[in-house]
Design an enzyme around this catalytic site. Sequence first.
Site, PDB file in Angstrom:
ATOM      1  N   ARG A  42       0.802  -1.223   0.000  1.00 38.63           N
ATOM      2  CA  ARG A  42       0.000   0.000   0.000  1.00 38.63           C
ATOM      3  C   ARG A  42       0.834   1.272   0.000  1.00 38.63           C
ATOM      4  NH1 ARG A  42      -2.893  -3.587   1.704  1.00 38.63           N
ATOM      5  NH2 ARG A  42      -1.139  -4.078   3.023  1.00 38.63           N
ATOM      6  N   THR A  43       1.772   1.346   0.922  1.00 37.39           N
ATOM      7  CA  THR A  43       2.451   2.639   1.096  1.00 37.39           C
ATOM      8  C   THR A  43       3.199   3.027  -0.176  1.00 37.39           C
ATOM      9  OG1 THR A  43       2.669   2.121   3.434  1.00 37.39           O
ATOM     10  CG2 THR A  43       3.964   3.951   2.617  1.00 37.39           C
ATOM     11  N   LYS A  89      24.889  -4.211  -1.458  1.00 36.85           N
ATOM     12  CA  LYS A  89      26.361  -4.221  -1.544  1.00 36.85           C
ATOM     13  C   LYS A  89      26.982  -3.577  -0.313  1.00 36.85           C
ATOM     14  CE  LYS A  89      25.927  -3.372  -6.498  1.00 36.85           C
ATOM     15  NZ  LYS A  89      26.018  -2.265  -7.468  1.00 36.85           N
ATOM     16  N   ARG A 107      11.216   3.806   3.171  1.00 39.82           N
ATOM     17  CA  ARG A 107      10.871   2.848   4.223  1.00 39.82           C
ATOM     18  C   ARG A 107      12.127   2.047   4.521  1.00 39.82           C
ATOM     19  NH1 ARG A 107       5.759  -0.989   4.521  1.00 39.82           N
ATOM     20  NH2 ARG A 107       4.949   1.016   5.159  1.00 39.82           N
ATOM     21  N   HIS A 155       5.298   5.974  11.488  1.00 38.77           N
ATOM     22  CA  HIS A 155       4.744   5.843  10.137  1.00 38.77           C
ATOM     23  C   HIS A 155       3.797   7.026   9.931  1.00 38.77           C
ATOM     24  CE1 HIS A 155       3.513   4.288   6.425  1.00 38.77           C
ATOM     25  NE2 HIS A 155       3.139   3.068   6.747  1.00 38.77           N
TER      26      HIS A 155
END
Lengths: 139, 302
Positions: B51-52, B80, B101, B129
């Site tokens: 969703r986000t 890496k 995120r 959030h």
Amino acid sequence: MNIDGITSGVVIDHITAGKAMQVYRYLHLDQLECPVAIIKNVKSTRMGKKDIIKIDDATFDIDLDALGYLDPGATVNIIRDGVIVEKKHVELPERLTNVIRCKNPRCITTVEPGIDQIFLLTSKEERLYSCAYCDTERK
Amino acid sequence: MRHLLNITDLTVEEINELLALGNDILDHPEKYAHRLEGKKLATLFFEPSTRTRLSFEAAMYELGGHVIGFAGANSSSAAKGESVKDTIRTVACYADIIAMRHPLEGAPVAAAQVATVPIVNAGDGGHHHPTQTLADLMTLNREKGRLSNLKMGLCGDLKFGRTVHSLIGALSRYDNVEFILISPEELKVPSPILRELDEKGIPYREATSLEKEISNLDALYMTRVQRERFFNEEDYVRLKDTYILDAAKMALAKDDMIVMHPLPRVNEISTQVDDDPRACYFKQVNYGKIMRKALMLKLLEE
């Protein structure tokens, strides 16, 4: 027991008895080349017993935040030519940078290279700090 | 330049302005269709999301802008060993705004230390959030008609539930909001958040039984017990189905109580509840996109 006075340097006085070695470690005094005297359990009218640290180096730049976090009752005397030119009373700092580390294994500071460990004072009464990144608390 | 790392980075006035803007976007989307033409959003998702990420991307497209980015740390140089700060310094050369995120808490704070474009925290571990909170506030505002005078139930994983932490932070600035915090002992709200409520004199109560509390609530915010936050699988298995909202429990609730959930859900809301008119969690998804549009307009046009 006699310890020579210093002519130019720093004397950390009124350290809570028994905390001198902690102060020594937090201020990284082990890395100094100059003479450093740790005097434990000195008689004190105000405190009963106290510790003192003498640093015989005029160029030593003391981290007052680290000292304030560790022992907010300590005093710092700056000595020049055998005279106290400045006396500082330390207190709990509002912000600590690279003094303590965050213990939250999920905090970004555990993996990000070169990141400053920043803590902010959240409760003066409880001497509580929180990580500026993840808010985890530490005393 | 502004970042949004924590919902409290926005004042109550700014949140109210965003909600008003969100309402206008919802009613007149065509007015905003070209507002961010020529702008690029980078979505840096070091952790999975449906969703986000998609709502950020849909929001930017609907404002006339473009999107670049990656979904999953394995498809970026993080695999890496590149640091967050180096990634941000790089991406800031390509984009006008970054939504990120990250599984580690505080990663957006580290990002903001070096960013030359606005950083939006799209979820950092179990911490915050804020854009989900904007969706939650729009849901409450539209479905209950207010953000004050609420008896707000939060249920499930209140320890690692980042959406819960941000929502408490936001709602605690409105008048007469009482929190009923329903969780197992192991997943209670972290003490710094409770201390803040204590300091502000905001009423809250910790509870363990959803059945006992549900009849008093104006809104119920369900959360998922998140497998990815546990170091120990046994603890997750033991706690994951502590609370399941079903038709029988909904029968105990007020007729105008609303049910919210940041999604994804697993078992904590039975699918029986989906057709109940009080279930608002899919509306919340749409409100999330709308509020991300409002936020990007604010951060890029200020």
